[in-house]
Design an enzyme around this catalytic site. Structure first.
Site, PDB file in Angstrom:
ATOM      1  N   LYS A 121       0.762  -1.111   0.072  1.00 39.40           N
ATOM      2  CA  LYS A 121      -0.068  -0.043  -0.052  1.00 39.40           C
ATOM      3  C   LYS A 121       0.696   1.353  -0.039  1.00 39.40           C
ATOM      4  O   LYS A 121       0.492   2.269  -0.586  1.00 39.40           O
ATOM      5  CB  LYS A 121      -0.708  -0.027   1.006  1.00 39.40           C
ATOM      6  CG  LYS A 121      -2.108  -0.931   0.930  1.00 39.40           C
ATOM      7  CD  LYS A 121      -3.270  -0.794   2.078  1.00 39.40           C
ATOM      8  CE  LYS A 121      -4.241  -1.568   1.586  1.00 39.40           C
ATOM      9  NZ  LYS A 121      -5.342  -1.394   2.931  1.00 39.40           N
ATOM     10  N   LYS A 170      -5.368  -9.445  -7.132  1.00 38.84           N
ATOM     11  CA  LYS A 170      -6.537  -9.591  -6.298  1.00 38.84           C
ATOM     12  C   LYS A 170      -7.548  -8.784  -6.871  1.00 38.84           C
ATOM     13  O   LYS A 170      -7.485  -7.640  -7.228  1.00 38.84           O
ATOM     14  CB  LYS A 170      -6.068  -9.483  -4.808  1.00 38.84           C
ATOM     15  CG  LYS A 170      -7.049  -9.756  -3.782  1.00 38.84           C
ATOM     16  CD  LYS A 170      -6.583  -9.471  -2.431  1.00 38.84           C
ATOM     17  CE  LYS A 170      -6.671  -8.038  -2.234  1.00 38.84           C
ATOM     18  NZ  LYS A 170      -6.305  -7.414  -0.796  1.00 38.84           N
ATOM     19  N   LYS A 176     -11.224  -3.370  -4.013  1.00 36.62           N
ATOM     20  CA  LYS A 176     -12.350  -2.239  -4.026  1.00 36.62           C
ATOM     21  C   LYS A 176     -11.996  -1.231  -5.045  1.00 36.62           C
ATOM     22  O   LYS A 176     -12.604  -0.258  -5.738  1.00 36.62           O
ATOM     23  CB  LYS A 176     -12.745  -1.632  -2.847  1.00 36.62           C
ATOM     24  CG  LYS A 176     -13.078  -2.473  -1.717  1.00 36.62           C
ATOM     25  CD  LYS A 176     -12.963  -2.065  -0.181  1.00 36.62           C
ATOM     26  CE  LYS A 176     -13.222  -3.268   0.649  1.00 36.62           C
ATOM     27  NZ  LYS A 176     -13.285  -2.849   2.052  1.00 36.62           N
TER      28      LYS A 176
HETATM   29  P1  TYM Z   1     -10.548  -5.794   4.206  1.00 42.21           P
HETATM   30  O1  TYM Z   1     -11.557  -4.722   4.419  1.00 42.21           O
HETATM   31  O2  TYM Z   1      -9.751  -5.428   3.235  1.00 42.21           O
HETATM   32  O3  TYM Z   1     -11.375  -7.114   3.580  1.00 42.21           O
HETATM   33  C1  TYM Z   1     -12.358  -7.596   4.444  1.00 42.21           C
HETATM   34  C2  TYM Z   1     -12.530  -9.115   4.230  1.00 42.21           C
HETATM   35  O4  TYM Z   1     -12.533  -9.644   3.048  1.00 42.21           O
HETATM   36  C3  TYM Z   1     -11.361 -10.251   2.452  1.00 42.21           C
HETATM   37  N1  TYM Z   1     -11.340  -9.968   1.160  1.00 42.21           N
HETATM   38  C4  TYM Z   1     -10.983 -10.902   0.210  1.00 42.21           C
HETATM   39  N2  TYM Z   1     -11.159 -12.459   0.299  1.00 42.21           N
HETATM   40  C5  TYM Z   1     -11.123 -13.122  -0.667  1.00 42.21           C
HETATM   41  N3  TYM Z   1     -10.688 -12.606  -1.901  1.00 42.21           N
HETATM   42  C6  TYM Z   1     -10.560 -11.290  -1.947  1.00 42.21           C
HETATM   43  N4  TYM Z   1     -10.446 -10.683  -3.434  1.00 42.21           N
HETATM   44  C7  TYM Z   1     -10.879 -10.478  -0.921  1.00 42.21           C
HETATM   45  N5  TYM Z   1     -10.558  -9.094  -0.618  1.00 42.21           N
HETATM   46  C8  TYM Z   1     -11.135  -8.859   0.596  1.00 42.21           C
HETATM   47  C9  TYM Z   1     -10.417  -9.767   3.593  1.00 42.21           C
HETATM   48  O5  TYM Z   1      -9.372 -10.991   3.519  1.00 42.21           O
HETATM   49  C10 TYM Z   1     -11.003  -9.565   4.868  1.00 42.21           C
HETATM   50  O6  TYM Z   1     -11.349 -10.993   5.578  1.00 42.21           O
HETATM   51  N6  TYM Z   1      -7.483  -5.608   8.044  1.00 42.21           N
HETATM   52  C11 TYM Z   1      -8.828  -6.115   7.522  1.00 42.21           C
HETATM   53  C12 TYM Z   1      -9.752  -5.539   8.546  1.00 42.21           C
HETATM   54  C13 TYM Z   1      -9.869  -5.937   9.978  1.00 42.21           C
HETATM   55  C14 TYM Z   1     -10.009  -7.404  10.549  1.00 42.21           C
HETATM   56  C15 TYM Z   1      -9.703  -6.888  11.941  1.00 42.21           C
HETATM   57  C16 TYM Z   1     -10.357  -8.535   9.901  1.00 42.21           C
HETATM   58  C17 TYM Z   1      -9.455  -5.051  11.111  1.00 42.21           C
HETATM   59  N7  TYM Z   1      -9.663  -5.621  11.976  1.00 42.21           N
HETATM   60  C18 TYM Z   1      -9.725  -8.124  12.983  1.00 42.21           C
HETATM   61  C19 TYM Z   1     -10.355  -9.436  10.898  1.00 42.21           C
HETATM   62  C20 TYM Z   1     -10.232  -9.225  12.288  1.00 42.21           C
HETATM   63  C21 TYM Z   1      -9.085  -5.562   6.139  1.00 42.21           C
HETATM   64  O7  TYM Z   1      -8.470  -4.532   5.828  1.00 42.21           O
HETATM   65  O8  TYM Z   1      -9.695  -6.298   5.487  1.00 42.21           O
END
Ligand code: TYM
Length: 339
Positions: A118, A201, A204
Site C-alpha cells: 500500500k 486480487k 475495491k
Molecule cells: P478488508 O476490509 O480489506 O477485507 C475484508 C475481508 O474480505 C477479505 N477479502 C477477500 N477475500 C477473498 N478474495 C478477495 N479478493 C478479498 N478481498 C478482501 C479480506 O481477507 C477480509 O477478510 N485488516 C482487515 C480488516 C480488519 C480485520 C480486523 C479483519 C480489521 N480488524 C480483525 C479480521 C479481524 C481488512 O483490511 O480487510
C-alpha cells in the site's frame, strides 16, 4: 497455552473504504454467516478506524459504514445471533491498540507485506496509522479474547502478528491472558481475483469497474461482468491440476464453487470439456441467482439509515460489555493505576 479455557468466539471485520466486492462476500461475509450459530459466539465489525488510515471524505465514510453494515445484514448476519457494530463506537479498541503499539516491535511492522504494497515507494508520506494498523487489528481481535478469525488469504500475516503480540504480552507480564487466535482461511474463494487480470486480487480500488463485482451491482451488471471476464482459449480440463498456469480459469472455477457451495474439484468434474461459451453463462446465472437478492436487500436497508444506525448502536453496547472488563484487566496487568 491451550485455547480451551477461552469461550469459542469469532471476531472479524471489514473496512468501510469504498464498496463491498465479491471478494469480500465470498472470502469473508458468506463464511461469517456460515459460522453464525455453529458453536461460536460471533462478533462482526465495520472497522471504521481502520478506514481512516487513508483519507476518507467524512460524509462518504458514514455512507460506506452503513453500506458495509447493510452488506452484512443482507447476506444473513442476524443481529439477534451475532454482535454487529462499528468499531469507533467501542472506544476500547483504540485503547487496547495503544497498549499493543507498545508491545509490537517496529521490526515486526516492517515485515508486513500489505503495508509495503500500500505504501509502495511513498512510505515516508503515508499516515502513521497505516503503519500501526496491524496492532489495532490485533486489538480488535484480542479485546474479545477471540479464538477464531475467519479472513481471506490477504489477512493471514496480520492474524499471525496478532498471535505474536498475544504471546509477547503474555510472556512479558508472566500471564496467560490473551489467547493465541486461530486464523480460519478456508473454502474455494479465500483469494478472489480480478476479472480482467487473474494474477491480481479483486479489490475495491481498481481502474475499471469491470474488474470486480460489487455487492451493490444489479442482475444485468453482474451477468455482463462475468460474461466479459477474461479467459484463455482452452476449455475446462478434466482435473484441477490442469488449471495450473491458467489464473483466470482457476478464478472463475473458484467463484462458481464458492457460490454453489461445491468444491472446485466437483465443479471441474461436472463441467470438464465445457468451453467458455457454455460455462460463463452458467456462472453468470448462478451469480445472479445468489447475489442479486442480496443487492436488492442492501438497497432496501440503505433506504432506512436510521434503522442501520440503531442496529449498530445496540451491537456496540453488547460489544462494550465484553470488551470493558478485558480492557480493565489488561490495564491492571500492565500496572496502569485506577482510582
Ligand atoms: P478488508 O476490509 O480489506 O477485507 C475484508 C475481508 O474480505 C477479505 N477479502 C477477500 N477475500 C477473498 N478474495 C478477495 N479478493 C478479498 N478481498 C478482501 C479480506 O481477507 C477480509 O477478510 N485488516 C482487515 C480488516 C480488519 C480485520 C480486523 C479483519 C480489521 N480488524 C480483525 C479480521 C479481524 C481488512 O483490511 O480487510
Amino acid at each position: 497455552m491451550t485455547e480451551t479455557r477461552f469461550t469459542p468466539r469469532v471476531f472479524s471485520g471489514i473496512k468501510p473504504s469504498g464498496g463491498l466486492t465479491l471478494g469480500n462476500y465470498l472470502g469473508a461475509i458468506k463464511r461469517f454467516v456460515a459460522m453464525q450459530g455453529g458453536g461460536f459466539e460471533t462478533i462482526y465489525c465495520v472497522v471504521d478506524l481502520h478506514a481512516i488510515t487513508v483519507w476518507q471524505d467524512p460524509a462518504g465514510l458514514r455512507d460506506a459504514t452503513r453500506e458495509v453494515a447493510a452488506g452484512y445484514l443482507a447476506a444473513g448476519i442476524d443481529p439477534a445471533r451475532s454482535i454487529l457494530f462499528n468499531q469507533s463506537q467501542v472506544s476500547q479498541h483504540a485503547e487496547l491498540g495503544w497498549i499493543f503499539n507498545c508491545v509490537a516491535r517496529v521490526g515486526w511492522m516492517n515485515r508486513m507485506t500489505q503495508f509495503k504494497d500500500k505504501a509502495g515507494s511513498n512510505a515516508e508520506k503515508v499516515s502513521l496509522g497505516l503503519y500501526a494498523y496491524p496492532s489495532l487489528m490485533a486489538a480488535d481481535i484480542l479485546l474479545y479474547h477471540a479464538t477464531h478469525v475467519p479472513v481471506g488469504e490477504d489477512q493471514k500475516q496480520h492474524v499471525e502478528l496478532t498471535r505474536d503480540i498475544a504471546a509477547k504480552f503474555n510472556h512479558d507480564f508472566g500471564v496467560e491472558f490473551f489467547p493465541l487466535t486461530t486464523p480460519v482461511i478456508e473454502g474455494p474463494a479465500t483469494r478472489v481475483m480480478n476479472l480482467r487480470d487473474g494474477t491480481k486480487k479483486m479489490s475495491k480500488s481498481g481502474e475499471s469497474d469491470m474488474e470486480r463485482i460489487n455487492m451493490t451491482d444489479d442482475a444485468d451488471t453482474i451477468s455482463k461482468k462475468l460474461k466479459k471476464a477474461r479467459t484463455d482459449p482452452a476449455p475446462l480440463p478434466e482435473t484441477l491440476d490442469e488449471l495450473e498456469g491458467r489464473p483466470e480459469a482457476r478464478n472463475l472455477v473458484g467463484i462458481y464453487a464458492a457460490l454453489a457451495d461445491m468444491t472446485p474439484e466437483a465443479v471441474i468434474a461436472e463441467h470438464a470439456g465445457a468451453g467458455w461459451g457454455t460455462f460463463k453463462p452458467l456462472l453468470a446465472d448462478l451469480a445472479v441467482e445468489k447475489l442479486a437478492p442480496i443487492s436488492t436487500e442492501m438497497a432496501r436497508l440503505m433506504a432506512d439509515p436510521g434503522e442501520i444506525d440503531r442496529i449498530l448502536g445496540q451491537g456496540a453496547e453488547k460489544a462494550r460489555s465484553i470488551a470493558e472488563p478485558i480492557l480493565r484487566q489488561t490495564y491492571d496487568i500492565v500496572g496502569l493505576l485506577r482510582s
